[in-house]
Design a protein around this motif. Sequence first.
Motif, PDB file in Angstrom:
ATOM      1  N   GLN A   1      -7.456   0.537   1.650  1.00  0.00           N
ATOM      2  CA  GLN A   1      -5.881   1.509   1.545  1.00  0.00           C
ATOM      3  C   GLN A   1      -5.527   1.430   2.889  1.00  0.00           C
ATOM      4  O   GLN A   1      -6.647   1.261   3.890  1.00  0.00           O
ATOM      5  CB  GLN A   1      -7.387   2.804   0.871  1.00  0.00           C
ATOM      6  CG  GLN A   1      -8.317   2.803   1.843  1.00  0.00           C
ATOM      7  CD  GLN A   1      -8.824   4.629   1.812  1.00  0.00           C
ATOM      8  OE1 GLN A   1      -9.537   4.318   0.937  1.00  0.00           O
ATOM      9  NE2 GLN A   1      -8.332   5.738   2.235  1.00  0.00           N
TER      10      GLN A   1
ATOM     11  N   LEU B   1       0.981  -1.234   0.152  1.00  0.00           N
ATOM     12  CA  LEU B   1       0.189  -0.105  -0.048  1.00  0.00           C
ATOM     13  C   LEU B   1       0.779   1.433  -0.253  1.00  0.00           C
ATOM     14  O   LEU B   1       0.316   2.751  -0.538  1.00  0.00           O
ATOM     15  CB  LEU B   1      -1.415   0.285   1.324  1.00  0.00           C
ATOM     16  CG  LEU B   1      -2.027  -1.317   1.103  1.00  0.00           C
ATOM     17  CD1 LEU B   1      -3.183  -0.690   2.470  1.00  0.00           C
ATOM     18  CD2 LEU B   1      -3.406  -0.597  -0.366  1.00  0.00           C
TER      19      LEU B   1
ATOM     20  N   GLY C   1      -6.917   3.981  -3.754  1.00  0.00           N
ATOM     21  CA  GLY C   1      -5.850   2.749  -3.047  1.00  0.00           C
ATOM     22  C   GLY C   1      -5.839   1.520  -3.991  1.00  0.00           C
ATOM     23  O   GLY C   1      -7.089   2.005  -5.430  1.00  0.00           O
TER      24      GLY C   1
END
Length: 642
Positions: free
Chosen positions: A519, A469, A481
């Motif tokens: 995310q 991430l 994300g």
Amino acid sequence: MAHHTLWYSLFITSIQVTKLHVIGTAGHVDHGKSTLVQALTGIDPDRLSEEKERGITIDLGFAWLSLEDGREVSIVDVPGHEKFVNNMLAGVGSIDLALLVVAADESVMPQTKEHLAILDLLKIQRGIVALTKCDIVDQDWIELVNTDVTGILENTSLEGSPIISVSAKTGEGLSELKSEMNNLLNETETREDLGRPRLPIDRSFTMPGFGTVVTGTLIDGCLNIGQEMELIPSQNMTRIRGLQTHRQKLDHVTPGSRVAANITGISPNEITRGDVLSSKGWLKPTSALDVNLKVISESPNPIRHNMFVTVHTGSGETISKVRLLEKEVANAGESTFAQLKLENRIAALRGDHFIIRSNGTTLGGGKIIDSYAKRHRRRHSPTIKRLADIENGSEKQILLKTLEFDGYLEFEDLIRKANVESKIAQNAIQNMLSEKELLSLDQGAIKSETYIFTINSWNGITEKTITFLDHYHQLYPLRQGPPKEELRSRLNIDMQIFNQVVERLQQDGTIKETGPIVQKPNHTPRFSCKENIEANNYIALLKTNPYSPPTDHPIDQEVLNLLISEGKVVKVNESVVFAKSVYDNMLASILSVLDERGEVTVGDIRDLFGSSRKYSLALLEYLDQKHITRRVGDTHILRESI
């Protein structure tokens, strides 16, 4: 037809048999094993016409007798000829007591030593030596043979076993032999019911009127009439119609019993000696075993890396390649860790014993450490240590080391691989969960489908997620994300568990889940100053001709995507984008027309907003996709009205 007569008697009487044990013969050809069994039991174990014609045992024979305390024991009689050692091996894997037969007139012979080596490799801990034909030799000679036998028993699992002189012809010594059997079996623990029955099949046939019958020595659990079972490795399903032990009809049989089971739905030609009947869905076939391999001291040849051998385990056999994990060559008398790559899948578990042979000669054998092995690097110290820990460790260590190799497993898979009894495993895992040595994705009690992780494995998943991430947000700062599927692919986790992993990562505060997107919790897409100017200019441009906005204005795709996700613009197809305020106004007008007329066409939209067909068609198709409207012929109506 003798076996058919025995099976028919199944339906005559019904009793319950408990605390059963199995005795297996061993010894050189023509040393009187079958004759001794017949003298002890009154049953001729040689059932084949060829055996009777040739006067030697070719395949396994079966009999039983009652000892002085009233207990019934099964006897498996094995062939002694060197050509039929493979048949011998099919019968001795599950015995409780070995009856090593040595003819007093011939003393120790080649198959005496080979059979003894096999019993030693199988770790048969209790045995009796019967010196047969003692009626044809004098006492001095018997004492010499006794000395020879005592010598070969040294440093084997049968060292110190009683030696009894017997004669099947005169009956001499038979009472003493039975008494010694009784004494040794009193010291033998009853096989534990682990709740997962395995019946390695050593014989199958058809009984007219009843169908398929299979026989074997039951281990690890009980069988019941009506029980659903699975044949491994074929994984064909079946059900038990009838059970027999020693000519008795039973509703229930316990571990350690010699069993004949009448099964449904599978014909004998679908069954091979070595197949295993087990609980439905529990036992899985395997094609690779990690083992501790011991080369017998009498082996005529060393075992070399990548050598092909025949592997015998349970009642079956298959060709295998031997991958030595510590050395290139294992010489006579040496032990080493190895992996057996099997030509055919088999049913086997950790703790089972095996024998390997080549060119008609027994070379060695040992114990299975991992029955679902993966390929290892050779001479890899951590692998060797792990195998040693599993071989010699406590149940807790075995579970932990088994789990470490995969990182995480379902509880049912873990106890299958570790071959640890379910309740023991559950208690050990619960303790390790409390001590933070393991992690479970379930709250509360451990169930068969509960996934168990090592802490290192879970920490690895967490670190991989954070690293992925961080990199993604750095590479695409304007995106919320990545899709969850992209994270799953990076973590290489099965879909069936991934959603649970995501839920736990979210609970831990590692990620934030938004629909199909994941995310970092603190990530917020933000425009740079330059990007903010570009975005505002683009929205202003769209509003200059609100119902027919330009379609060729260049804008960075990442900037456009963020505008869409923030709800500032609406992209209705690949080229047409409306400002959000304009789209809302158009939608309200269309809904008003639909409320008044019940339907709307592309032409209506074109006239309503003074736009071209391109924009009108794009907008209506978008509303259809969003399930606001639905096309019916050339018109569109409110979906909720259908």
